[in-house]
Design a protein around this motif. Structure first.
Motif, PDB file in Angstrom:
ATOM      1  N   VAL A   1      31.032  15.155 -10.427  1.00 46.12           N
ATOM      2  CA  VAL A   1      31.445  13.845  -9.906  1.00 46.12           C
ATOM      3  C   VAL A   1      31.723  12.881 -11.053  1.00 46.12           C
ATOM      4  CG1 VAL A   1      30.699  11.833  -8.580  1.00 46.12           C
ATOM      5  CG2 VAL A   1      30.160  14.142  -7.755  1.00 46.12           C
ATOM      6  N   ASP A   2      32.846  12.173 -10.949  1.00 47.16           N
ATOM      7  CA  ASP A   2      33.167  11.095 -11.883  1.00 47.16           C
ATOM      8  C   ASP A   2      32.613   9.803 -11.292  1.00 47.16           C
ATOM      9  OD1 ASP A   2      34.218   9.124 -13.485  1.00 47.16           O
ATOM     10  OD2 ASP A   2      36.307   9.776 -13.313  1.00 47.16           O
ATOM     11  N   TYR A   3      31.423   9.413 -11.748  1.00 40.70           N
ATOM     12  CA  TYR A   3      30.731   8.280 -11.136  1.00 40.70           C
ATOM     13  C   TYR A   3      31.576   7.006 -11.141  1.00 40.70           C
ATOM     14  CZ  TYR A   3      27.253   4.704 -10.181  1.00 40.70           C
ATOM     15  OH  TYR A   3      26.582   3.640  -9.629  1.00 40.70           O
ATOM     16  N   GLU A   4      32.340   6.777 -12.188  1.00 32.58           N
ATOM     17  CA  GLU A   4      33.107   5.542 -12.308  1.00 32.58           C
ATOM     18  C   GLU A   4      34.149   5.394 -11.211  1.00 32.58           C
ATOM     19  OE1 GLU A   4      32.488   2.948 -14.204  1.00 32.58           O
ATOM     20  OE2 GLU A   4      30.693   4.073 -14.772  1.00 32.58           O
ATOM     21  N   ARG A   5      34.556   6.465 -10.565  1.00 31.71           N
ATOM     22  CA  ARG A   5      35.553   6.391  -9.493  1.00 31.71           C
ATOM     23  C   ARG A   5      34.920   6.298  -8.108  1.00 31.71           C
ATOM     24  NH1 ARG A   5      40.118  10.811  -9.873  1.00 31.71           N
ATOM     25  NH2 ARG A   5      41.010   9.356  -8.339  1.00 31.71           N
ATOM     26  N   THR A   6      33.588   6.402  -8.022  1.00 32.71           N
ATOM     27  CA  THR A   6      32.931   6.474  -6.727  1.00 32.71           C
ATOM     28  C   THR A   6      32.798   5.099  -6.066  1.00 32.71           C
ATOM     29  OG1 THR A   6      30.679   6.193  -7.603  1.00 32.71           O
ATOM     30  CG2 THR A   6      31.591   8.443  -7.556  1.00 32.71           C
ATOM     31  N   TYR A   7      32.339   5.136  -4.831  1.00 33.07           N
ATOM     32  CA  TYR A   7      32.124   3.938  -4.024  1.00 33.07           C
ATOM     33  C   TYR A   7      31.206   2.944  -4.729  1.00 33.07           C
ATOM     34  CZ  TYR A   7      30.347   1.148  -0.102  1.00 33.07           C
ATOM     35  OH  TYR A   7      29.974   0.120   0.727  1.00 33.07           O
ATOM     36  N   PHE A   8      30.281   3.437  -5.535  1.00 31.49           N
ATOM     37  CA  PHE A   8      29.269   2.593  -6.158  1.00 31.49           C
ATOM     38  C   PHE A   8      29.732   2.003  -7.487  1.00 31.49           C
ATOM     39  CE2 PHE A   8      27.295   5.760  -3.481  1.00 31.49           C
ATOM     40  CZ  PHE A   8      26.516   4.976  -2.660  1.00 31.49           C
ATOM     41  N   ALA A   9      30.939   2.345  -7.915  1.00 30.29           N
ATOM     42  CA  ALA A   9      31.489   1.790  -9.155  1.00 30.29           C
ATOM     43  C   ALA A   9      32.848   1.151  -8.837  1.00 30.29           C
ATOM     44  CB  ALA A   9      31.602   2.873 -10.213  1.00 30.29           C
ATOM     45  N   ARG A  10      33.968   1.841  -9.179  1.00 29.15           N
ATOM     46  CA  ARG A  10      35.295   1.256  -8.945  1.00 29.15           C
ATOM     47  C   ARG A  10      35.747   1.352  -7.489  1.00 29.15           C
ATOM     48  NH1 ARG A  10      37.598   4.278 -13.451  1.00 29.15           N
ATOM     49  NH2 ARG A  10      39.144   5.074 -11.989  1.00 29.15           N
ATOM     50  N   ASN A  11      35.089   2.197  -6.717  1.00 31.42           N
ATOM     51  CA  ASN A  11      35.447   2.380  -5.301  1.00 31.42           C
ATOM     52  C   ASN A  11      36.916   2.778  -5.151  1.00 31.42           C
ATOM     53  OD1 ASN A  11      35.164   2.520  -2.539  1.00 31.42           O
ATOM     54  ND2 ASN A  11      35.257   0.303  -2.213  1.00 31.42           N
ATOM     55  N   ASP A  12      37.288   3.850  -5.836  1.00 28.97           N
ATOM     56  CA  ASP A  12      38.641   4.388  -5.779  1.00 28.97           C
ATOM     57  C   ASP A  12      38.804   5.161  -4.474  1.00 28.97           C
ATOM     58  OD1 ASP A  12      40.997   5.784  -6.061  1.00 28.97           O
ATOM     59  OD2 ASP A  12      40.582   6.551  -8.064  1.00 28.97           O
ATOM     60  N   ALA A  13      39.462   4.549  -3.499  1.00 25.23           N
ATOM     61  CA  ALA A  13      39.553   5.129  -2.160  1.00 25.23           C
ATOM     62  C   ALA A  13      40.213   6.498  -2.153  1.00 25.23           C
ATOM     63  CB  ALA A  13      40.304   4.182  -1.232  1.00 25.23           C
ATOM     64  N   ASP A  14      41.019   6.807  -3.145  1.00 27.94           N
ATOM     65  CA  ASP A  14      41.702   8.101  -3.205  1.00 27.94           C
ATOM     66  C   ASP A  14      40.869   9.191  -3.874  1.00 27.94           C
ATOM     67  OD1 ASP A  14      44.009   7.084  -1.992  1.00 27.94           O
ATOM     68  OD2 ASP A  14      44.777   6.342  -3.912  1.00 27.94           O
ATOM     69  N   TYR A  15      39.683   8.851  -4.359  1.00 25.60           N
ATOM     70  CA  TYR A  15      38.872   9.823  -5.071  1.00 25.60           C
ATOM     71  C   TYR A  15      38.216  10.777  -4.077  1.00 25.60           C
ATOM     72  CZ  TYR A  15      35.451  11.775  -8.307  1.00 25.60           C
ATOM     73  OH  TYR A  15      34.686  12.623  -9.062  1.00 25.60           O
ATOM     74  N   ALA A  16      38.357  12.074  -4.306  1.00 26.05           N
ATOM     75  CA  ALA A  16      37.861  13.082  -3.369  1.00 26.05           C
ATOM     76  C   ALA A  16      36.351  13.027  -3.184  1.00 26.05           C
ATOM     77  CB  ALA A  16      38.275  14.478  -3.855  1.00 26.05           C
ATOM     78  N   LEU A  17      35.612  12.641  -4.230  1.00 27.36           N
ATOM     79  CA  LEU A  17      34.148  12.626  -4.178  1.00 27.36           C
ATOM     80  C   LEU A  17      33.631  11.188  -4.172  1.00 27.36           C
ATOM     81  CD1 LEU A  17      33.547  15.528  -6.720  1.00 27.36           C
ATOM     82  CD2 LEU A  17      33.583  15.656  -4.225  1.00 27.36           C
ATOM     83  N   LEU A  18      34.256  10.381  -3.361  1.00 25.76           N
ATOM     84  CA  LEU A  18      33.953   8.948  -3.306  1.00 25.76           C
ATOM     85  C   LEU A  18      32.472   8.683  -3.042  1.00 25.76           C
ATOM     86  CD1 LEU A  18      35.321   6.108  -3.322  1.00 25.76           C
ATOM     87  CD2 LEU A  18      35.485   6.320  -0.827  1.00 25.76           C
ATOM     88  N   TYR A  19      31.855   9.505  -2.206  1.00 26.58           N
ATOM     89  CA  TYR A  19      30.465   9.271  -1.811  1.00 26.58           C
ATOM     90  C   TYR A  19      29.486  10.220  -2.512  1.00 26.58           C
ATOM     91  CZ  TYR A  19      32.611   6.247   1.620  1.00 26.58           C
ATOM     92  OH  TYR A  19      33.342   5.252   2.211  1.00 26.58           O
ATOM     93  N   LEU A  20      29.812  10.570  -3.746  1.00 31.57           N
ATOM     94  CA  LEU A  20      28.903  11.298  -4.635  1.00 31.57           C
ATOM     95  C   LEU A  20      28.272  12.529  -3.987  1.00 31.57           C
ATOM     96  CD1 LEU A  20      27.819   7.895  -5.586  1.00 31.57           C
ATOM     97  CD2 LEU A  20      27.531   9.484  -7.434  1.00 31.57           C
ATOM     98  N   ASP A  21      26.930  12.593  -4.047  1.00 30.15           N
ATOM     99  CA  ASP A  21      26.218  13.782  -3.579  1.00 30.15           C
ATOM    100  C   ASP A  21      26.464  14.068  -2.108  1.00 30.15           C
ATOM    101  OD1 ASP A  21      24.401  11.309  -3.419  1.00 30.15           O
ATOM    102  OD2 ASP A  21      23.333  12.710  -2.131  1.00 30.15           O
ATOM    103  N   GLN A  22      26.741  13.048  -1.316  1.00 25.10           N
ATOM    104  CA  GLN A  22      26.982  13.270   0.107  1.00 25.10           C
ATOM    105  C   GLN A  22      28.264  14.069   0.331  1.00 25.10           C
ATOM    106  OE1 GLN A  22      25.620  10.539   3.294  1.00 25.10           O
ATOM    107  NE2 GLN A  22      27.793  10.013   3.413  1.00 25.10           N
ATOM    108  N   ASP A  23      29.320  13.737  -0.403  1.00 23.48           N
ATOM    109  CA  ASP A  23      30.547  14.517  -0.311  1.00 23.48           C
ATOM    110  C   ASP A  23      30.325  15.939  -0.822  1.00 23.48           C
ATOM    111  OD1 ASP A  23      32.072  12.561   0.859  1.00 23.48           O
ATOM    112  OD2 ASP A  23      33.089  11.950  -0.981  1.00 23.48           O
ATOM    113  N   VAL A  24      29.572  16.068  -1.907  1.00 19.39           N
ATOM    114  CA  VAL A  24      29.307  17.397  -2.465  1.00 19.39           C
ATOM    115  C   VAL A  24      28.497  18.233  -1.472  1.00 19.39           C
ATOM    116  CG1 VAL A  24      28.252  18.684  -4.354  1.00 19.39           C
ATOM    117  CG2 VAL A  24      29.404  16.514  -4.826  1.00 19.39           C
ATOM    118  N   LEU A  25      27.482  17.635  -0.856  1.00 20.13           N
ATOM    119  CA  LEU A  25      26.686  18.353   0.137  1.00 20.13           C
ATOM    120  C   LEU A  25      27.571  18.873   1.259  1.00 20.13           C
ATOM    121  CD1 LEU A  25      23.999  19.208   1.507  1.00 20.13           C
ATOM    122  CD2 LEU A  25      23.953  16.925   2.547  1.00 20.13           C
TER     123      LEU A  25
END
Length: 311
Positions: A152-176
């Protein structure tokens, strides 16, 4: 897992497990607790320290991977358990993973490629806040979650830049969810309804017995947990005295709880007595004003500004 800031939530969650008769070992990951907090928590939980260089968003799986068991339950500290989990644990023990549907319907076909998991078999999108994992399928799910979340690229996730197009926006939840949809046979996975582990505003959910930690919907269904998923945590922020807040207070100030903490560690609104009651009523009034007047007024002003710019 808990830091110093999340200590009250951790106490309430552990107390709620013990309240419902759960005497199983509890492992709590230390992400910055004080010595005093560690001492209090260690009466009911084994305190686990992650490697010094572990970022918080990669820490959730450390304790279960380092201390495996035949059946493991991952549970967030901003939850209160409102119903015994025994029947779910027994079901998971047969080699299954059980989780609860999220209120968000999400599916990203790129998960399989991004995480190197292969083809996905779409299933309900579940919350990572509480997961019951049993047998080899459960252990493999947690091992893959631990491994693949590092992509996961943390900087693109909901908790950082909130890049809506990022596949793993919700970190571990998306990975799970990606792991569950690619590596687990359908008969080894169960997604329980969202209403059995709800988030605020807890629509239609009513407290029926605060002392017993019981709440129910109009049809009599009782959830297993309530989850304060909002960024605002009642021990850090003044929030409305709803279902979670009232249960939290019960698990922090009750005379019969497993872990008792000094009321001075809690903000006035979470203590007992007339001053605490008055402070919470003041907060409730302010919150109602915000919901019914402040927020709608700001929304109207934004719409007016946009129309003005368009004109």
């Amino acid at each position: 897992m808990s830091s110093e800031a999340y200590f009250p939530g951790a106490v309430a969650m552990i107390n709620s497990l013990r309240h419902h008769g759960h005497d199983e070992p509890i492992y709590l990951l230390d992400l910055g607790l004080t010595d005093a907090h560690r001492e209090l928590l260690s009466a009911e939980a084994k305190i686990v320290t992650p490697p010094a260089d572990t970022p918080p968003w990669l820490a959730k799986t450390h304790a279960p991977v380092a201390h495996p068991a035949e059946t493991m339950v991952l549970i967030d500290v901003d939850m209160v358990v409102t119903r015994p989990l025994g029947e779910l644990m027994a079901s998971a023990a047969g080699g299954r993973v059980i989780a609860f549907e999220n209120n968000l319907d999400r599916f990203v076909p790129q998960w399989g490629e991004v995480l190197g998991l292969g083809r996905l078999d779409r299933r309900p999108y579940v919350c990572s806040g509480i997961v019951l994992a049993g047998g080899e399928p459960g252990a493999e799910t947690l091992r893959l979650l631990d491994e693949r979340q590092r992509l996961v690229d943390y900087e693109r996730t909901y908790f950082a830049r909130n890049d809506a197009d990022y596949a793993l926006l919700y970190l571990d939840q998306d990975v799970l969810n990606a792991v569950l949809q690619s590596r687990l046979d359908r008969e080894r996975f169960e997604a329980l309804p969202y209403r059995l582990a709800p988030f605020p505003p807890f629509s239609d959910l009513e407290l029926i017995d605060v002392d017993a930690l019981r709440c129910a919907y109009p049809d009599g269904t009782e959830p297993y947990v309530v989850h304060q998923i909002l960024p605002e945590k009642p021990w850090l922020d003044p929030v409305y005295d709803g279902v979670y807040v009232r249960l939290l207070k019960r698990m922090l100030t009750g005379d019969d709880v497993a872990i008792r903490i000094d009321p001075a560690e809690l903000p006035l609104r979470l203590r007992r007595g007339p001053l605490a009651y008055a402070e919470q009523k003041r907060i409730n009034l302010a919150q109602r004003f915000r919901w019914h007047v402040g927020d709608p007024l700001r929304a109207r002003r934004r719409r007016t500004a946009v129309r003005g710019m368009a004109g």
